[in-house]
Design a protein around this motif. Structure first.
Motif: not given
Length: 863
Positions: A480, A541-543, A545-546, A549-550, A553, A616
């Motif tokens: 990031s 859901e917990n590992k 997808y985040p 998604a990052g 992005s 979502r």
């Protein structure tokens, strides 16, 4: 229970046998030994036998007068956490983009050097256990050394001076120790000296508690002259402690030279080695670490000191076989009927002779005429052949059991070098003897690291993939910062090489490989794949997808307005490959390479599918992704009918290049399929012929998988024959591929990715699955493997599959899912049938894909 007896550990039936148990059992062919065998001690590293528990690895050389047990620990690396940002990069990026827009590709390639950063850090060897027996190498005979894949043990036997000596080795995951037992068949005959050594800075000492303690540290920077000479930070500290136990009435141990232990007159000895380091994660400086590796080793040894060798072995076997035994594979050239006929005809030609008593024989023993033995079928004789000899003879006998062995060897190595909580399998797994290994033994993200984990899902080893997800999470943190500073982008990015510190910036060097911001995106496809195979919604859901998604992005910000109204990537490369620009100059930087677009399409599709599962889909973020998906340029076909590798039909200066980057959408991706994009698959065939078959091991196995996806069994098998070629370590040929005597795959030099790629490609030949489609035996070489059976393979949707075939045709297939109902379209040679699989039931299909039987899979019948 009689005195002196020990309990035998009996495992419940494994998943590969669940159908067999549920149906009451049946006749099965005897399994062939899965052993890598040697007739002499190792002369090279690639002759030694690898073992490991995910974290602690060893290479067993098997010397007689002296033995080297070369050790590795997964956290021993040079360096410290780094700064993976470059505030000057935006200006360079702007200049490179301008040059690309102007068609000045060679100039853009030169300018892109300014985007590169410092090199990754380097994986380091732990050291070695050294044993001196003061015997002559010339005096021994009946030598055997073998790696048994079914038990994850290495055994060495030989006879010397009328005494048979045996050594047994394994690396225990449950107890985190490397274990060696040395014994003799005559009392009081075992004597040796043992000490620890390392190529790293270290100190070693022995004590009266029968322990040797070695403490040391890794360099705080890369080995000169590649590193930065202006600083010398503290590196990762490590400890290794060896504890010695002996048995026998007259055995003695004494300390020599303050660093060696000398054993005299024992019956047996057990060596327990624990190792640890001060590494506390990729974001903690070694100088700030609170972890004491010596205390950690002492605690580990204290916990196993009162556990017997046989108990340690039993725990090891239970842990390992719970993973390894999930899948079985048997291949045969001829059908069972033909094999029985050959055996009968063979026996009718051989007289039965009584062996004379003076020869110690047994009356009625069959004496074989070796000239009549069919070596390709090994019908009635089991003459010892080393694995190297089997590799050499494969071109003539095409022994299917060697393919079985190599398939399982890939699974064995993955279990042995990647377990929950460990580091990822690097370029050499965990097995490395050099302080400057080839390519730093670092994870390379433009094919090699991903290939390491290809067999984890289809070959039923999903837990072994967990270290990869831990690395991705760390890369997202550093990435990031790289995205924000280097590219003014949101989300996270990483490039083509990383290390234990989760390096995310471009590697130092030529943009042809250094400028490739798709490393994190390719890794993220593994997150969705893990969900699609396991259907673990909590993981998604917990590992997953985040992280997905990052990554998405960043990709949304990385894409810019381009030619013809499409979104494009600029700069863009096709990993490690150059092209000839229209002005005649050689270049590597352009825009929108086919691989870029294929990976982005996979990631965006995975995010959209994940959002649908998680409810979502209506978010603005998903709407942006869907809009971007519709604007990605399509895969193009070049003038010669092959898949276009770059956005323009540039001239290729190296048509036989080792990378298959432009075919990512075929495998491991899913955007090219025979059913949905036959025109692209035809072009992919042309691309593969254009590339040719030659290349390093990993390239060969990638081509195997690609041909399998195209349902071309003949060419996939041709590449099996190509890979099974013995490499001489003293006369290696670059990019030739092949196998070493211990079955490590070669680039050359040794690079482990092709071992994993081979296992995955074999699985693809036998079973392929998409979201709703499941293809049985899509690339079976019928004449080469006329009869066979594979049990325990995994398909998407958390479906377990057993397949048996006879005379080159499907005999039966069994499918079941433990906890998911799913709809599947079964495919076999043009026949398609739609079935609904209810969880907890086993479905048995015949060759016409007709369901012949359904039975209940009882809880507890497998795990």
């Amino acid at each position: 229970m009689e005195e002196g007896e020990e309990w035998v550990w009996v495992q419940p039936p494994m998943e590969a046998d669940a159908e067999w148990w549920a149906s009451g059992g049946g006749e099965t062919e005897d399994a062939r030994p899965l052993k890598v065998q040697f007739s002499e001690p190792a002369k090279h590293f690639t002759d030694a036998a690898p073992i490991g528990n995910g974290r602690l690895g060893a290479m067993v050389w098997g010397g007689v007068a002296s033995e080297t047990l070369q050790l590795n620990h997964d956290t021993l690396w040079t360096g410290v956490p780094g700064n993976y940002t470059d505030p000057d990069a935006p200006a360079v990026l702007s200049k490179v983009r301008e040059l690309v827009d102007n068609g000045q590709y060679a100039e853009a390639s030169l300018a892109a050097v300014g985007l590169s950063d410092h090199p990754s850090d380097v994986y380091q060897p732990l050291g070695s256990i050294n044993l001196n027996f003061a015997d002559s190498d010339d005096a021994y005979f009946a030598y055997e050394r073998e790696l048994d894949l079914t038990t994850a043990t290495v055994n060495v036997k030989y006879i010397l001076g009328g005494v048979e000596f045996t050594r047994e080795h394994f690396s225990s995951n449950p107890h985190q120790v490397f274990v060696t037992k040395i014994s003799a068949n005559k009392s009081g005959c075992l004597s040796f000296i043992v000490y620890l050594d390392s190529k790293l800075h270290h100190h070693s000492s022995a004590n009266s508690a029968n322990q040797i303690i070695m403490e040391g540290s890794c360099p705080g920077k890369r080995i000169p002259p590649k590193g930065n000479e202006s600083e010398n930070p503290s590196g990762i500290k490590f400890s290794a402690i060896l504890e010695l136990q002996i048995g026998g009435d007259d055995g003695k141990v004494q300390v020599l030279n303050d660093r060696e232990l000398k054993v005299d007159g024992s019956d047996w000895a057990v060596l327990l080695l624990a190792a640890s380091s001060s590494f506390e994660g990729p974001f903690t400086k070694p100088s700030d670490s609170k972890k004491d590796p010596t205390s950690a080793c002492l605690n580990t040894l204290s916990s196993v000191r009162n556990i017997s060798y046989s108990q340690l072995l039993a725990y090891h076997l239970d842990d390992y076989q719970n993973l390894f035994n999930r899948v079985t594979l048997q291949l045969s050239k001829v059908s069972g009927d033909a094999l029985r006929e050959k055996r009968l005809a063979f026996l009718n030609q051989i007289p039965i002779q009584s062996s004379p008593a003076s020869d110690g024989g047994v009356s009625g023993l069959v004496k074989l005429n070796s000239s009549k033995v069919d070596s390709s079928e090994k019908l009635m004789v089991d003459t010892f052949k080393t694995t190297a000899e089997r590799v050499k003879s494969f071109k003539d006998d095409e022994d299917p059991s060697l393919v079985e062995l190599l398939f399982h060897y890939g699974r064995y190595l993955l279990i042995s070098c990647s377990r929950p909580g460990t580091q990822v399998a690097n370029l050499q797994g965990i097995w490395n003897k050099d302080i400057e290994p080839a390519w730093d033994a670092s994870p390379h993200l433009n094919i090699n690291l991903e290939m390491n984990y290809w067999p984890s899902l289809s070959c039923n080893l999903s837990e072994c993939q967990e270290p990869l997800f831990d690395l991705i999470a760390s890369l997202a943190v550093n990435g990031s910062k790289t995205a924000k500073v280097n590219y003014a982008a949101s989300g996270w990015v990483t490039h083509h090489v990383s290390d234990i510190w989760a390096k995310t910036s471009p590697e130092h060097g030529d943009p042809v490989w250094a400028v490739w911001p798709m490393g994190g995106a390719w890794l993220c496809t593994h997150l969705w794949e893990h969900y699609s195979f396991t259907m673990d919604k909590g993981f998604l859901e917990n590992k997953a997808y985040p992280l997905l998604a990052g990554c998405a992005s960043f990709l949304l910000d990385w894409l810019i307005e381009g030619h013809g109204g499409y979104l494009e990537t600029n700069p863009s490369t096709s990993p490690e490959h150059s092209f000839i620009a229209p002005d005649g100059k050689t270049a590597s930087i352009s825009y929108s390479s086919t691989m870029d677009m294929a990976i982005i399409r996979e990631v965006f599709s995975a995010v959209v599918s994940s959002a649908e599962v998680l409810g979502r889909s209506d978010s603005d973020f998903i709407k942006r992704i869907n809009k971007a998906l519709s604007r990605l340029p399509p895969t193009k076909i070049a003038r010669d009918g092959s898949i276009m590798e770059w956005a323009q039909d540039f001239e290729d200066p190296e048509v036989h290049h080792r990378h298959l980057s432009h075919l990512f959408g075929l495998f491991p991706g899913h955007t090219m399929t025979i059913e949905k994009t036959p025109h692209l698959c035809k072009a992919a065939v042309n691309s593969l012929y254009k590339r040719g078959d030659n290349g390093p091991g990993w390239s060969t196995t990638w081509k195997m998988a690609l041909w399998a996806r195209l349902h071309n069994s003949e060419h996939a098998y041709k590449l099996i024959r190509q890979l099974i070629n013995l490499v001489d370590p003293d006369h290696e040929i670059e990019f030739r591929g092949g196998l070493y005597s211990n079955l490590f795959t070669a680039h050359p030099p040794f690079q482990i990715d092709a071992n994993f790629g081979f296992a995955a490609a074999i699985a693809e030949m036998l079973l392929q699955s998409m979201e709703h489609d499941l293809h049985l035996l899509p690339a079976l070489p019928q004449e080469k493997w006329a009869e066979g059976c594979v049990k325990g393979l995994k398909a998407r949707g958390n479906v377990t599959v057993n397949i048996c075939w006879k005379k080159g045709e499907l005999h039966e297939a069994c499918l079941w899912s433990k906890n998911e109902n799913c709809l599947k379209r079964l495919h076999y040679r043009g026949t398609v049938t739609t079935v609904t699989l209810s969880h907890g039931n086993i479905y048995r299909f015949n060759k016409h894909l007709k369901c012949m039987k359904t039975c209940l899979l009882k809880e507890g019948t497998f795990r």
